[in-house]
Scaffold this active site. Structure first.
Site, mmCIF file in Angstrom:
data_model
loop_
_atom_site.group_PDB
_atom_site.id
_atom_site.type_symbol
_atom_site.label_atom_id
_atom_site.label_comp_id
_atom_site.label_asym_id
_atom_site.label_seq_id
_atom_site.Cartn_x
_atom_site.Cartn_y
_atom_site.Cartn_z
ATOM 1 N N HIS A 176 0.831 -1.200 0.000
ATOM 2 C CA HIS A 176 0.000 0.000 0.000
ATOM 3 C C HIS A 176 0.870 1.256 0.000
ATOM 4 O O HIS A 176 0.593 2.225 -0.713
ATOM 5 C CB HIS A 176 -0.916 -0.024 1.223
ATOM 6 C CG HIS A 176 -1.831 1.147 1.334
ATOM 7 N ND1 HIS A 176 -2.287 1.632 2.536
ATOM 8 C CD2 HIS A 176 -2.375 1.967 0.384
ATOM 9 C CE1 HIS A 176 -3.065 2.676 2.323
ATOM 10 N NE2 HIS A 176 -3.144 2.897 1.033
ATOM 11 N N GLU A 233 2.246 1.905 -3.409
ATOM 12 C CA GLU A 233 1.218 2.497 -4.280
ATOM 13 C C GLU A 233 1.222 4.024 -4.154
ATOM 14 O O GLU A 233 1.044 4.744 -5.132
ATOM 15 C CB GLU A 233 -0.144 1.922 -3.914
ATOM 16 C CG GLU A 233 -1.330 2.582 -4.587
ATOM 17 C CD GLU A 233 -2.455 2.878 -3.611
ATOM 18 O OE1 GLU A 233 -2.831 4.060 -3.471
ATOM 19 O OE2 GLU A 233 -2.952 1.919 -2.993
ATOM 20 N N HIS A 234 1.469 4.513 -2.928
ATOM 21 C CA HIS A 234 1.567 5.963 -2.709
ATOM 22 C C HIS A 234 2.864 6.521 -3.287
ATOM 23 O O HIS A 234 2.871 7.572 -3.932
ATOM 24 C CB HIS A 234 1.537 6.267 -1.206
ATOM 25 C CG HIS A 234 0.170 6.265 -0.600
ATOM 26 N ND1 HIS A 234 -0.402 7.375 -0.031
ATOM 27 C CD2 HIS A 234 -0.752 5.270 -0.476
ATOM 28 C CE1 HIS A 234 -1.613 7.073 0.427
ATOM 29 N NE2 HIS A 234 -1.845 5.789 0.175
ATOM 30 N N GLU A 264 -4.759 7.857 6.355
ATOM 31 C CA GLU A 264 -5.756 7.022 5.679
ATOM 32 C C GLU A 264 -6.218 5.900 6.614
ATOM 33 O O GLU A 264 -7.410 5.593 6.706
ATOM 34 C CB GLU A 264 -5.148 6.442 4.399
ATOM 35 C CG GLU A 264 -6.140 5.729 3.513
ATOM 36 C CD GLU A 264 -5.530 5.243 2.207
ATOM 37 O OE1 GLU A 264 -6.254 4.575 1.445
ATOM 38 O OE2 GLU A 264 -4.332 5.512 1.947
#
Length: 1002
Positions: free
Chosen positions: A88, A91-92, A169
């Site tokens: 994750h 992905e950022h 998030e």
């Protein structure tokens, strides 16, 4: 130099599939799916690509944005055990500059400059990236975007800052009961199975713990990218107006440098039966964040993806989730035990992957249903006695085929996202159809799945606030409180397994459309809706669809009443009326929903909004059903009590969300005579009766004005009948006085005011700050100017407040239209454990100051580029009929009727100047600005470890469910100089002038 590759086209396969279904309209359908091809780049890359060309001579084709999506066949299952959330985090990080385009926020800036957008998501075994942009900038955007998969920078300096974005998030997700259930469920997997991993990642796993363990996150991040972001794991879908040859040329040119390491793709298919553990088949009592009673029954089955042509879980979920006569939910509703039931598999990576497939039943219980949850469980016994009925399968198959054949266009960015993921899941002949059609009835496959859905293999999660104080266990990452019970509940569930007389298979569906004829026009075609009926009791707007040419229609009505806003009590009674009307309709209207006819009842501020859409053939049947039930509205005392209880929980669950509370407070200040959610909660808590509801329903129906819109495949003569049916059936009188469809708005003083309230959820670390600047009742030109200003502001706002200052995951500017009064705002959702709201306020002010400086330095070229981008967005034709209807309905429901608003805005944009934009911003930032800040602050959470621990101790001693029947105001901090605190909203607004009712007509 590349060797030639074989190009395989989709068209023959799709045409064959259509012919198999007996369609004679292949070319119309192929047109709606566009021209497609799939190919693989040779040697280094070997990426599988799908191209979708919008090139066509057919006049009905809308002009879209161009879009691309890339799916990497790796996700959080591949996270290393010592760095949870790395997939994750990557992905950022890949989006933060590349060797060719090193600017950290350069890609987002380029997209915003040219009217584009982007997004990304990490699933268990896949990660998807997508963007869209105006066609003329598509090739350059494609090149910029591809560099993230060729040579991303991922600079060291950005790591700590982006960890904070990932952590924010995660913090925003923590109060979500659905996410909490998933994490608790995953923790039940066998040790070492990837389902047990913490896929989100946070500051602890990606920063603090690695630092303590001397793990170099930067090196590990680059190693993860090098290992897993390999071309042979990737699929790409591209859609644009260019010809296929051109798109293929671009893709070969741009993506041929994506590296290919040749390593085997991560494979988890040998890790089957992850939930074959003693911990799984038990009853888990869980304390939810929201006030809700819910029962979740879940089975973990062998992977079902390979049976996509049969779709056994879709068939079973159709039977279990049926809401018509003879269904499980019908029985539970009659006993007032449940208000909703959902069954099936969501097809997300969590629900379906290469190691297992989930089948779950989720039931929203009433208080009485919670007390009888064992009996509710027994009502689900019909699942174990379900049969494979060919009639039912063929009915579902026919419904799905109709929907697929006559499907409306979807936004390109959504379409390419679906296709690139399908390319990972299905053989190429089923890329377009594999996730939608039911190809073949196979009773053996369905029976095999059914045989596994037994009580002995089920996991039960029972959520209720009643469990508070009885759940000593806590899930590690989200802190969910729970307790576990053994097998004693199993005996009560499985005793006397038999099908009750009330449960039976659905009857044949009378709502399935069979006539798909496109109707001829019976009046001159018009570009915009025209009023074809008008009286003192109602009017009707109509537009025949001759653009999309599909056998569908949309019917919408606004039943305007003077009684709703008379008191908070009336607003609550109206909410109850709409909810119970929906309950009364649920069973008789469910067959229509199954047949792809949709309806929605909305308790509007000033009236009841009724929306129906779908295949026009049987749409009048559904509309008449709704009006009949409204005319004959009734509610038993049991049903009334059930929905009063549910509505109280709904109000509570809204108020505990900072973003909802912030909006409620802001509108309570701005809109005169508005009833807040707290007012409604107080009125409901004070007590209401069935008799009061019945009396309110009579007074509501007594005096109305019915305003409607019909668009699609209906003639004008047929359309008039909808209004006629409403007036004939409801038999209401005309309004004795005009009812405004908006509020009057308070004119804010020319000073800075802050309204700071406590968050109503003690356990939620999230806070929200919105800084609002009021402009006033302006004309269409100023509204368009404000849109342009906010468009200029979006990327710098994100870069300053999120990327650089790391204040929170959600930061955004917004153009505000409050009952016709113009304004703009900047919002930051942050965490009280990191920043207090005053600091966020000061940072927003700092951003606006820096933005003003950038605006002063704006060149004519940059200004014209942004104007062109906004013009192009407004010129973009509607993707489907629903978009056109939504825009026209917004004009009708606000009684403005400026159906050519987009054209007028485009003309206004073309006349605007750079100096006008700069002056407009300065006007709102000067000494005379009308500025309102709304802070929702979690006063129960403190910054710093010692105070945070103290907060946790206090939380264990007291209820997590705070009091929401009143707002708690906090004083303004002296850090925000010159700001005046609002601690009593009625006292603040009492002496303020009101703007007149205002519509934006010119």
């Amino acid at each position: 130099m590349f060797l030639p590759v074989k190009i395989e086209f989709f068209l023959p396969t799709v045409a064959k599939a259509l012919a198999h279904r007996g369609s004679c309209d292949c070319w119309g359908f192929l047109f709606s799916l566009h021209c497609c091809c799939v190919f693989t780049l040779p040697y280094a890359s070997e990426v599988l690509y799908g191209l979708v060309s919008d090139d066509s001579d057919m006049p009905r084709y809308p002009v879209f944005q161009s879009a691309a999506a890339l799916c990497v066949g790796v996700g959080s299952f591949s996270d290393p055990s010592d760095l949870p959330g790395l997939a994750h985090f990557l992905e950022h990080m890949v989006f933060m500059g590349s060797e060719k385009y090193p600017s950290e926020n350069g890609f987002d800036a380029f997209l915003k400059k040219h009217g584009g957008s982007d997004n990304a998501s990490t699933d268990c075994e896949r990660t998807i990236f997508q963007f869209d942009i105006q066609r003329k900038n598509f090739k350059e955007a494609l090149d910029r975007w591809a560099q993230f998969f060729i040579c991303p920078l991922m600079i060291r300096d950005a790591i700590d800052r982006e960890v904070e974005a990932v952590d924010s998030e995660y913090q925003l997700a923590k109060p979500s009961d659905s996410h909490r259930k998933e994490m608790l469920f995953g923790s039940l997997a066998k040790p070492g199975h990837p389902m047990g991993k913490f896929c989100w990642g946070n500051a602890e796993t990606l920063k603090q713990e690695p630092k303590r363990m001397k793990i170099n996150v930067y090196k590990r991040l680059r190693a993860f990218w090098k290992k897993y972001y390999s071309a042979h794991y990737m699929t790409l879908a591209v859609q644009s107006k260019e010809k296929l040859d051109t798109l293929e040329e671009w893709v070969r040119e741009i993506f041929s440098k994506v590296p290919n390491n040749g390593l085997p793709k991560p494979d988890f298919s040998d890790m089957v039966d992850p939930f074959d553990t003693t911990a799984f088949s038990k009853l888990y009592r869980v304390v939810p964040v929201g006030k809700v009673h819910a029962l979740n029954i879940t089975w973990a089955l062998p992977p079902q993806e390979k049976y996509y042509r049969v779709k056994p879980l879709h068939y079973i979920s159709w039977l279990i989730g049926h809401e018509g006569t003879g269904s499980i939910l019908s029985v539970l509703r009659k006993k007032c035990w449940a208000v909703a039931l959902f069954g099936g598999n969501s097809e997300t990576g969590f629900d379906q992957n290469t190691t297992y497939s989930i089948f779950s039943i989720s039931i929203t219980l009433t208080d009485e249903g919670f007390q009888n949850f064992y009996k509710v469980n027994k009502s689900c016994n019909s699942l174990f006695l379900s049969v494979c009925a060919l009639r039912i399968y063929e009915e579902i198959q026919r419904i799905e085929a109709n929907e697929f054949h006559y499907q409306e266009q979807i936004d390109p960015i959504e379409y390419v996202e679906d296709i690139c993921e399908n390319m990972q899941l299905f053989p190429k002949e089923d890329f377009l159809t594999g996730d939608q059609l039911m190809f073949e009835f196979n009773p053996e496959v369905i029976s095999a799945a059914l045989s596994l859905l037994t009580p002995e293999k089920a996991n039960l999660m029972l959520l209720s606030p009643e469990h508070e104080g009885q759940c000593p266990l806590r899930e590690k990452w989200f802190g969910t409180q729970y307790n576990v019970e053994g097998q004693e509940w199993m005996e009560q569930w499985t005793r006397n397994l038999e099908l009750t007389a009330d449960l039976h298979l659905p009857a044949e569906n009378k709502f399935i459309a069979t006539d798909f004829t496109l109707k001829p026009s019976d009046c001159p075609d018009t570009e915009f809706p025209v009023r074809i009926a008008d009286s003192d009791r109602g009017c009707l707007w109509y537009k025949k669809d001759n653009k999309f040419k599909i056998p569908r229609a949309y019917v919408r009505f606004h039943l305007i009443s003077p009684v709703i806003q008379q008191s908070a009590k009336n607003v609550v009674l109206f909410d109850l009326l709409v909810n119970i009307l929906g309950h009364n309709l649920a069973e008789p209207a469910y067959e229509a929903e199954v047949a792809q006819l949709e309806y929605k009842l909305v308790a509007g501020e000033h009236g009841l909004v009724i929306k129906v859409k779908g295949f026009n053939h049987k749409l009048p049947l559904l509309f008449h059903l709704i009006i009949d039930h409204l005319a004959d509205f009734s509610a038993s005392s049991d049903v009334f009590s059930m929905f009063a209880e549910q509505l109280k929980k709904t109000y509570f669950n809204i108020l505990i969300k900072p973003e909802k509370l912030s909006k409620d407070v802001r509108l309570l200040i701005l809109e005169h005579s508005r009833w807040s959610m707290v007012d409604k909660y107080q009125a409901l808590t004070a007590g209401l009766t069935t008799e009061e509801l019945i009396e309110f329903s009579r007074s509501f129906r007594a005096e109305l004005f019915a305003e409607g819109l019909v668009q699609g495949n209906f003639s004008s003569a047929e359309s008039v009948q909808f209004l006629q049916y409403v007036t004939d059936k409801l038999q209401f009188s005309k309004l004795t006085a005009e009812v405004p469809v908006m509020f009057r708005v308070v004119e804010l003083p020319q000073k800075h005011h802050i309204c700071k309230v406590k968050s109503l959820n003690k356990g939620d670390a999230n806070s929200e700050v919105t800084v609002y600047y009021q402009s006033g009742p302006k004309a269409l030109r100023e509204h368009t100017l404000m849109e342009l200003l906010v468009m200029h502001m979006e990327e710098p706002c994100f870069d300053f407040l999120r990327t650089k200052e790391t204040l929170g995951y959600h930061v955004y500017p917004t153009c505000r239209n409050t009952s016709g009064v113009l304004g703009f705002s900047v919002t930051v959702e942050t965490q009280a454990t990191k920043f207090n709201t005053e600091l966020v306020e000061l940072k927003i002010e700092e951003f606006l100051t820096s933005f003003g400086e950038k605006l002063n330095a704006l060149t004519e070229e940059a200004f014209n580029t942004q104007v062109t981008a906004l013009v192009k967005l407004k010129e973009c034709e509607d993707t489907h009929l629903g978009e056109e209807v939504d825009r026209n309905w917004a004009e009708v429901v606000t009684q403005q009727y400026v159906f050519d608003r987009l054209n007028r805005e485009i003309e206004a944009l073309k006349q605007m100047t750079r100096d006008e934009l700069v002056s407009w911003f300065k006007e709102h930032r000067g000494q005379s600005s009308r500025k309102l800040s709304v802070h929702v602050s979690n006063a129960f959470v403190f910054i710093g470890e010692k105070q945070e621990e103290k907060g946790k101790d206090e939380d264990l001693r007291s209820s997590a469910y705070g009091e929401v029947s009143k707002l708690s105001f906090l004083p303004a901090s002296p850090k925000v100089e010159g700001a005046i605190a609002i601690v009593d909203i009625p006292a603040f607004t009492e002496g303020l002038p009101l703007f007149p009712y205002h519509k934006i007509l010119k």
